[in-house]
Design a protein around this motif. Structure first.
Motif, PDB file in Angstrom:
ATOM      1  N   LYS A  24      16.793   7.731  36.797  1.00 13.83           N
ATOM      2  CA  LYS A  24      16.627   9.063  37.383  1.00 13.83           C
ATOM      3  C   LYS A  24      16.145  10.066  36.325  1.00 13.83           C
ATOM      4  N   GLY A  25      16.754  10.017  35.141  1.00 10.32           N
ATOM      5  CA  GLY A  25      16.359  10.908  34.053  1.00 10.32           C
ATOM      6  C   GLY A  25      14.934  10.639  33.602  1.00 10.32           C
ATOM      7  N   ASN A  26      14.587   9.351  33.483  1.00  5.63           N
ATOM      8  CA  ASN A  26      13.236   8.983  33.069  1.00  5.63           C
ATOM      9  C   ASN A  26      12.201   9.426  34.102  1.00  5.63           C
ATOM     10  N   GLU A  27      12.499   9.210  35.380  1.00  3.33           N
ATOM     11  CA  GLU A  27      11.565   9.592  36.442  1.00  3.33           C
ATOM     12  C   GLU A  27      11.320  11.096  36.449  1.00  3.33           C
ATOM     13  N   ALA A  28      12.344  11.857  36.102  1.00  5.49           N
ATOM     14  CA  ALA A  28      12.224  13.322  36.102  1.00  5.49           C
ATOM     15  C   ALA A  28      11.582  13.831  34.807  1.00  5.49           C
ATOM     16  N   GLY A  29      11.281  12.915  33.883  1.00  3.02           N
ATOM     17  CA  GLY A  29      10.675  13.311  32.616  1.00  3.02           C
ATOM     18  C   GLY A  29      11.641  14.022  31.684  1.00  3.02           C
ATOM     19  N   LYS A  30      12.930  13.815  31.917  1.00  2.00           N
ATOM     20  CA  LYS A  30      13.944  14.489  31.099  1.00  2.00           C
ATOM     21  C   LYS A  30      14.224  13.714  29.819  1.00  2.00           C
ATOM     22  N   LEU A  31      14.754  14.428  28.841  1.00  4.32           N
ATOM     23  CA  LEU A  31      15.322  13.789  27.662  1.00  4.32           C
ATOM     24  C   LEU A  31      16.675  13.234  28.111  1.00  4.32           C
ATOM     25  N   VAL A  32      16.883  11.946  27.946  1.00  4.87           N
ATOM     26  CA  VAL A  32      18.165  11.340  28.302  1.00  4.87           C
ATOM     27  C   VAL A  32      18.956  11.159  27.009  1.00  4.87           C
ATOM     28  N   VAL A  33      20.131  11.766  26.960  1.00  6.56           N
ATOM     29  CA  VAL A  33      20.991  11.670  25.780  1.00  6.56           C
ATOM     30  C   VAL A  33      22.240  10.898  26.195  1.00  6.56           C
ATOM     31  N   ILE A  34      22.490   9.794  25.502  1.00  7.22           N
ATOM     32  CA  ILE A  34      23.645   8.961  25.829  1.00  7.22           C
ATOM     33  C   ILE A  34      24.670   9.059  24.712  1.00  7.22           C
ATOM     34  N   ASP A  35      25.897   9.382  25.112  1.00  5.73           N
ATOM     35  CA  ASP A  35      27.024   9.417  24.180  1.00  5.73           C
ATOM     36  C   ASP A  35      27.800   8.117  24.377  1.00  5.73           C
ATOM     37  N   PHE A  36      27.624   7.172  23.439  1.00  2.00           N
ATOM     38  CA  PHE A  36      28.412   5.945  23.467  1.00  2.00           C
ATOM     39  C   PHE A  36      29.711   6.253  22.741  1.00  2.00           C
ATOM     40  N   MET A  37      30.809   6.254  23.499  1.00  4.34           N
ATOM     41  CA  MET A  37      32.081   6.727  22.967  1.00  4.34           C
ATOM     42  C   MET A  37      33.220   5.804  23.373  1.00  4.34           C
ATOM     43  N   SER A  38      34.413   6.148  22.899  1.00  3.42           N
ATOM     44  CA  SER A  38      35.623   5.429  23.277  1.00  3.42           C
ATOM     45  C   SER A  38      36.743   6.440  23.459  1.00  3.42           C
ATOM     46  N   LEU A  39      37.573   6.203  24.459  1.00  2.30           N
ATOM     47  CA  LEU A  39      38.687   7.129  24.733  1.00  2.30           C
ATOM     48  C   LEU A  39      39.712   7.142  23.604  1.00  2.30           C
ATOM     49  N   GLU A  53      28.660  21.292  26.183  1.00  2.67           N
ATOM     50  CA  GLU A  53      27.936  22.569  26.006  1.00  2.67           C
ATOM     51  C   GLU A  53      26.427  22.333  26.051  1.00  2.67           C
ATOM     52  N   CYS A  54      25.974  21.274  25.400  1.00  2.00           N
ATOM     53  CA  CYS A  54      24.542  20.953  25.383  1.00  2.00           C
ATOM     54  C   CYS A  54      24.044  20.658  26.797  1.00  2.00           C
ATOM     55  N   ALA A  55      24.848  19.945  27.577  1.00  2.00           N
ATOM     56  CA  ALA A  55      24.469  19.637  28.960  1.00  2.00           C
ATOM     57  C   ALA A  55      24.314  20.923  29.767  1.00  2.00           C
ATOM     58  N   LYS A  56      25.200  21.882  29.533  1.00  2.00           N
ATOM     59  CA  LYS A  56      25.127  23.167  30.244  1.00  2.00           C
ATOM     60  C   LYS A  56      23.924  23.987  29.783  1.00  2.00           C
ATOM     61  N   GLU A  57      23.573  23.847  28.505  1.00  6.72           N
ATOM     62  CA  GLU A  57      22.478  24.631  27.938  1.00  6.72           C
ATOM     63  C   GLU A  57      21.109  24.164  28.436  1.00  6.72           C
ATOM     64  N   TYR A  58      20.982  22.862  28.720  1.00  7.14           N
ATOM     65  CA  TYR A  58      19.684  22.302  29.138  1.00  7.14           C
ATOM     66  C   TYR A  58      19.813  21.544  30.466  1.00  7.14           C
ATOM     67  N   PRO A  59      20.237  22.234  31.528  1.00  7.82           N
ATOM     68  CA  PRO A  59      20.502  21.518  32.781  1.00  7.82           C
ATOM     69  C   PRO A  59      19.264  20.889  33.421  1.00  7.82           C
ATOM     70  N   THR A  60      18.092  21.482  33.232  1.00  6.10           N
ATOM     71  CA  THR A  60      16.900  20.961  33.901  1.00  6.10           C
ATOM     72  C   THR A  60      16.033  20.098  33.000  1.00  6.10           C
ATOM     73  N   LYS A  61      16.273  20.137  31.688  1.00  7.06           N
ATOM     74  CA  LYS A  61      15.408  19.409  30.751  1.00  7.06           C
ATOM     75  C   LYS A  61      16.064  18.164  30.175  1.00  7.06           C
ATOM     76  N   GLY A  62      17.379  18.040  30.373  1.00  2.03           N
ATOM     77  CA  GLY A  62      18.091  16.901  29.805  1.00  2.03           C
ATOM     78  C   GLY A  62      19.010  16.241  30.807  1.00  2.03           C
ATOM     79  N   ALA A  63      19.233  14.945  30.612  1.00  7.47           N
ATOM     80  CA  ALA A  63      20.234  14.199  31.370  1.00  7.47           C
ATOM     81  C   ALA A  63      21.226  13.680  30.344  1.00  7.47           C
ATOM     82  N   PHE A  64      22.484  13.997  30.530  1.00  9.38           N
ATOM     83  CA  PHE A  64      23.509  13.704  29.532  1.00  9.38           C
ATOM     84  C   PHE A  64      24.481  12.673  30.106  1.00  9.38           C
ATOM     85  N   LEU A  65      24.467  11.481  29.526  1.00  8.74           N
ATOM     86  CA  LEU A  65      25.294  10.381  30.010  1.00  8.74           C
ATOM     87  C   LEU A  65      26.357  10.024  28.980  1.00  8.74           C
ATOM     88  N   LYS A  66      27.514   9.623  29.501  1.00  8.94           N
ATOM     89  CA  LYS A  66      28.623   9.220  28.639  1.00  8.94           C
ATOM     90  C   LYS A  66      28.997   7.795  29.017  1.00  8.94           C
TER      91      LYS A  66
END
Length: 126
Positions: A24-39, A53-66
């Motif tokens: 979905k992010g790729n199709e929309a031409g967005k920057l996809v940022v993935i946070d590989f994390m652990s609880l 905060e970054c996700a809120k700052e760039y709602p239309t230009k980025g896709a933020f995945l965790k």
């Protein structure tokens, strides 16, 4: 919750969900940022609010995945994730950059750099 709102971090709990959000992010031409994390990772928990905060700052230009590396080991392995947190930056199915560690300024600056480059590129081609 079906479909995630723009401006939020999308937690992926299945490989299918991850693949769908990435596509979905790729199709929309967005920057996809993935946070590989652990609880169970302290630095991961410390950087999470900055990522949000970054996700809120760039709602239309980025896709933020965790992605929890213990929950989605298959996805983490496919990106050769060795440590958490690792941030991976993707556009048009290409990995632009990745780095390991909870560095708020580096995270913000890398996102801004790739998003600003997109804006400049689309402005000059218009």
């Amino acid at each position: 919750m079906a479909g995630a709102a723009e401006g939020t971090v999308i937690a992926c709990h299945t490989k299918e969900e991850f693949d769908a959000q990435l596509a979905k992010g790729n199709e929309a031409g967005k920057l996809v940022v993935i946070d590989f994390m652990s609880l169970t990772c302290g630095p991961c928990q410390a950087i999470a609010p900055v990522f949000e905060e970054c996700a809120k700052e760039y709602p239309t230009k980025g896709a933020f995945l965790k992605v929890d590396i213990l929950e989605l080991e298959e996805v983490a392995k496919s990106y050769n994730i060795q440590a958490a947190p690792t941030f991976v930056f993707i556009r048009d199915d290409l990995t632009l950059e990745s780095f390991v560690g909870a560095y708020p300024d580096k995270l913000r600056n890398t996102i801004k750099e790739f998003i600003d480059n997109t804006s400049a590129a689309s402005a000059s081609s218009a």
